[in-house]
Design an enzyme around this catalytic site. Structure first.
Site, PDB file in Angstrom:
ATOM      1  N   GLN A 217     -12.185  10.190  -4.466  1.00 29.23           N
ATOM      2  CA  GLN A 217     -12.632   8.803  -4.531  1.00 29.23           C
ATOM      3  C   GLN A 217     -13.206   8.345  -3.195  1.00 29.23           C
ATOM      4  O   GLN A 217     -13.728   7.240  -3.107  1.00 29.23           O
ATOM      5  CB  GLN A 217     -11.462   7.897  -4.905  1.00 29.23           C
ATOM      6  CG  GLN A 217     -10.888   8.151  -6.281  1.00 29.23           C
ATOM      7  CD  GLN A 217      -9.616   7.380  -6.533  1.00 29.23           C
ATOM      8  OE1 GLN A 217      -8.614   7.961  -6.932  1.00 29.23           O
ATOM      9  NE2 GLN A 217      -9.618   6.087  -6.328  1.00 29.23           N
ATOM     10  N   ARG A 330      -0.117  -5.096  -0.178  1.00 24.34           N
ATOM     11  CA  ARG A 330      -0.585  -5.669  -1.443  1.00 24.34           C
ATOM     12  C   ARG A 330       0.595  -6.005  -2.361  1.00 24.34           C
ATOM     13  O   ARG A 330       0.507  -6.949  -3.157  1.00 24.34           O
ATOM     14  CB  ARG A 330      -1.568  -4.730  -2.138  1.00 24.34           C
ATOM     15  CG  ARG A 330      -2.302  -5.368  -3.305  1.00 24.34           C
ATOM     16  CD  ARG A 330      -3.435  -4.501  -3.818  1.00 24.34           C
ATOM     17  NE  ARG A 330      -4.600  -4.545  -2.971  1.00 24.34           N
ATOM     18  CZ  ARG A 330      -5.677  -5.307  -3.210  1.00 24.34           C
ATOM     19  NH1 ARG A 330      -5.688  -6.116  -4.251  1.00 24.34           N
ATOM     20  NH2 ARG A 330      -6.711  -5.275  -2.405  1.00 24.34           N
ATOM     21  N   ALA A 531      -9.508  -0.436  -5.027  1.00 18.32           N
ATOM     22  CA  ALA A 531      -9.292  -1.878  -4.902  1.00 18.32           C
ATOM     23  C   ALA A 531     -10.136  -2.675  -5.897  1.00 18.32           C
ATOM     24  O   ALA A 531     -10.441  -3.843  -5.665  1.00 18.32           O
ATOM     25  CB  ALA A 531      -9.564  -2.360  -3.486  1.00 18.32           C
ATOM     26  N   GLU A 733      -8.366  -2.599 -11.813  1.00 16.78           N
ATOM     27  CA  GLU A 733      -6.917  -2.620 -11.635  1.00 16.78           C
ATOM     28  C   GLU A 733      -6.179  -3.743 -12.351  1.00 16.78           C
ATOM     29  O   GLU A 733      -5.070  -3.531 -12.851  1.00 16.78           O
ATOM     30  CB  GLU A 733      -6.597  -2.698 -10.131  1.00 16.78           C
ATOM     31  CG  GLU A 733      -6.992  -1.463  -9.365  1.00 16.78           C
ATOM     32  CD  GLU A 733      -6.829  -1.656  -7.859  1.00 16.78           C
ATOM     33  OE1 GLU A 733      -6.050  -0.921  -7.253  1.00 16.78           O
ATOM     34  OE2 GLU A 733      -7.477  -2.569  -7.302  1.00 16.78           O
TER      35      GLU A 733
END
Length: 785
Positions: A217, A330, A531, A733
């Site tokens: 990624q 997070r 993200a 997400e």
């Protein structure tokens, strides 16, 4: 403007185009290839003649220990073996970490966790390499491993410093609160279980260079890591990836090691080298979603309105830091879920354990924080004898209570209320609530549960410098378009969405846009595709490139054809010049002959990100994505078995670029989250060995686990108020956290056994965990007091 120059920011802000591809439910660009088996993954790339195959060697009987001796002679003498490499063969730096330099590519003096790679076997075939890797003889001095979060707390050992947010006076607020609840909640980790395992193939190039095909990624990080390990400049390394068979965060940083080993072998042998991990080895050697011990306390009034919270997140990070800084931050950012905390103390400890280093996973820590908040809300509601949905809505952010514990305003709180209200009505929540009460009253064995939970998820990297992207667009003289950008395709449809944007901006049909593999020699210094920002960043960078090319073309055509610029339009491979139309390829050929630049490297940086971690202040997110889920479950209290009977999802994606892809992401994210919270249990034995390292021992959701009644809708949004690409919102997400509704519904079902007692249910809610909670609640023991 100058025709050949780079347009200014004002010139890039052209009037909105008439969209013909954007907002259409078009097929994924590789859909046919996926179902026909013709999509090329790294293992499908034709191997150059003489390609060698690699296998990692590791100690199967040692979890933690000092290396006294390692006899590799039997390995070297095995059939087909070309070479065996150890840490001594690394010419550069023996490190594959994302940042902190604490991840050795090959172990040197110590074994730090079960599955750590000690050496690399290079052989003529993969089978020969794997067989040889088992022939080494290791002598070590065993050390007692630290396995659990509790072990690490007792040893007081962390991978990173503790961190906290504080707002108001939580101590005073807690003391003044009418009621208080305290609990401890365990949240399990999760295996990525991508269909394509970790894999890399490296080809040596001239002058010490290397081309690496890596299932990653983050191609740029692989480039940096390979260069660091080989001791060469970044420019000597090229990383390429056309598509992954799934990533989910597990290939953001953890692809580094395997790419580095393939590149090391290729440079040592001068031959192409490929490393494809066996599924068991992959699951043992690579990191998971972080698991947590959550210690929480809430102060609230008689209606259930929260006055103060104290939340302490104890994360098992593994043997190194990896991405635990951002993941745990997070978690803290999302510990409020959708709720306003007047006084709050939110703390995090990043614990070091002698296990594989946990890493990014879809949601990047956010799901753990949000689930903890939902546990608090459920506990408050159960103690007060109120419906949890009423308590949730009572604590929602609103116009007067709209600042998060870290100080960011919640600017679209009205969307949260409206979306939840719509789902409350469309799911017939209150009617079903009464039906479930009646069912449970007469059913001694089967108990039903119902929950409606919200999602508020921040979109942006919390490390500011990652919020940037580049793209390279070429317009050829036949009117076709070459598209490249820094995002990676792992099945989520990023390439398709970006192609739709570029096609509309240049007025071409999709068949004229050539999607090409992500390559560090085309677009440099990229961030990871993570993200949920892949489309936000890369589509905007590609749009900027397309707009720049079109701006030059418009300026040229306006002058050459004496046509006002505002009367020039692009559509369906044609250019309208006031009252006449010419083929786009004609216009482009004219521009080329006039020496107009028809290529552009676009760039985009997310605005308004101001987060200062040291002072814990600022704006870490560009915006929030919202959603809500209503789940109904049936629990067998004699066996702990559970079925999800019906799910209603309503999710906010702003103005969707591709509704079909977005709905697919919502469905997939929900199911993956449901698996994390119900069936996917990671088990280490007392010695520290992972026992759930294959499909036979680790249960992901299968077809039979999908709710028979599964309703998914997109919220009719007014569009993202921020200037995102066509006012869309991220969708990668946030849907994972819609699955919190399933866990809360299970809690609701168990709570019906003893009203007023909070079920002591940990995640995942496996049959064993459900039975444990059922037995406890029947005896009057709860999970919060």
């Amino acid at each position: 403007m100058t025709i050949s120059g780079t347009p200014s920011n004002d010139e890039l802000r052209l009037a909105p185009v008439q969209t013909h591809h954007v907002r259409k439910p078009l097929n994924h660009d590789s859909a046919v290839k996926h179902v026909s088996g013709t999509a090329t993954y790294i293992d499908d790339i034709s191997e150059p003649v003489g390609t060698l195959h690699l296998a990692p060697g590791w100690a199967r009987n040692v979890v933690r220990g000092r290396i006294r001796s390692l006899d590799l002679e039997p390995v070297r003498k095995a059939p087909g073996v070309i070479a065996v490499l150890t840490a001594k063969d690394i010419p550069g730096i023996n490190d594959c970490s994302a940042a902190l330099g604490d991840d050795p590519v090959l172990a040197e003096t110590e074994i730090l966790f079960y599955g750590q790679v000690l050496f690399l076997v290079i052989a003529e075939t993969r089978d020969q390499a794997r067989r040889a890797a088992r022939l080494a003889t290791l002598v070590s001095d065993p050390l007692t491993p630290i396995i659990t979060a509790e072990d690490a707390v007792a040893a007081d050992i962390t991978v990173l410093p503790d961190y906290q947010f504080r707002r108001g006076s939580p101590e005073t607020g807690m003391t003044a609160a009418e009621n208080k609840l305290t609990g401890v909640f365990h949240i399990g980790g999760q295996e990525h279980f991508y269909l394509e395992g970790q894999i890399a193939m490296a080809l040596p190039q001239e002058d010490g260079g290397v081309l690496v095909y890596s299932s990653t990624q983050h191609p740029t990080e692989v480039q940096h890591t390979v260069a660091k390990v080989l001791g060469v400049p970044d420019a000597a390394v090229t990383t390429e990836i056309r598509r992954m068979g799934g990533g989910f965060g597990g290939k953001e940083s953890q692809a580094n090691q395997w790419a580095a080993l393939a590149a090391l072998a290729a440079t040592k042998t001068g031959r192409a080298c490929k490393l494809r991990l066996d599924r068991d080895d992959d699951m043992i050697m690579t990191g998971k979603r972080h698991d947590f011990r959550v210690e929480w306390q809430a102060g609230y009034d008689g209606e259930g309105r929260i006055r103060a919270v104290d939340m302490n997140f104890l994360a098992r990070c593994g043997y190194s830091a990896d991405l635990s800084l951002g993941v745990n931050d997070r978690t803290m950012f999302h510990a409020d879920s959708s709720y306003f905390y007047p006084d709050a103390l939110i703390r995090s400890r990043r614990l070091r354990t002698d296990t594989c280093s946990n890493t990014a996973f879809r949601g990047f820590g956010g799901p753990q924080g949000m689930l903890s908040a939902e546990r608090m809300i459920d506990a408050i509601a159960i103690k007060l004898g109120k419906d949890p949905l009423d308590v949730r809505k009572l604590n929602f952010y609103d116009a007067s209570r709209n600042a998060t514990p870290y100080g960011m305003p919640v600017e679209e709180h009205e969307v949260l209320h409206d979306l939840t209200g719509q789902l409350e009505a469309s799911s017939q929540y209150w009617e079903r609530r009464e039906q479930i009460k009646e069912f449970n009253a007469v059913s001694p064995v089967l108990k039903k549960g119902l929950a409606l939970t919200p999602v508020k998820f921040g979109i942006s990297f919390t490390l500011k410098h990652l919020n940037q992207a580049g793209a390279l667009v070429h317009l050829y003289t036949d009117g076709s378009v070459h598209l490249n950008h820094g995002g990676t395709e792992m099945g989520q449809g990023l390439y398709q969405k970006v192609a739709q944007v570029v096609a509309d901006e240049l007025g071409v049909t999709l068949d004229m846009v050539r999607i090409t593999a992500t390559n560090t020699s085309k677009v440099p210094n990229t961030g990871p595709t993570a993200a949920s920002s892949g489309t936000d960043l890369n589509a905007m960078a590609a749009r900027n490139a397309a707009v720049a090319i079109k701006s030059r073309l418009v300026a040229f055509l306006s002058e050459a054809h004496k046509c006002p610029a505002d009367l020039i339009g692009f559509h369906n491979n044609q250019v309208r010049l006031a009252d006449r139309v010419i083929p786009l390829k004609q216009a482009v050929k004219e521009a080329h002959l006039a020496r107009i630049q028809l290529s552009h490297a676009g760039f985009y940086a997310t605005p308004h990100i101001t987060w200062d971690r040291d002072s814990a202040s600022g704006r870490p997110f560009y915006y929030f994505a919202y959603g809500a889920a209503c789940a109904e479950v049936t629990v067998d209290i004699m066996t702990g078995e559970m079925t999800v009977d019906r799910v209603d999802l309503l999710h906010d994606v702003g103005h969707s670029i591709n509704p079909a892809i977005d709905i697919g992401q919502i469905e997939g994210g929900f199911v993956q989250g449901m698996g994390w919270l119900t069936t996917e249990e990671l088990v280490w034995d007392e010695a520290g060995r992972l026992r759930t390292h294959a499909p036979s021992t680790y249960k992901i959701p299968a077809a039979a686990d999908i709710p028979a009644d599964f309703r998914v809708n997109l919220y009719e949004s007014k569009g993202n108020p921020q200037e995102t690409i066509y006012r869309s919102k991220a969708v990668g997400e946030p849907p994972v956290m819609l699955a919190n509704s399933v866990f809360c519904a299970i809690t609701d079902a168990i709570a019906s056994l003893n009203p007023g007692v909070v079920p002591d249910l940990d995640a995942p809610a496996t049959p064993e965990a459900i039975m444990k909670a059922v037995q406890a609640i029947r005896s009057g023991k709860g999970g919060a007091e």
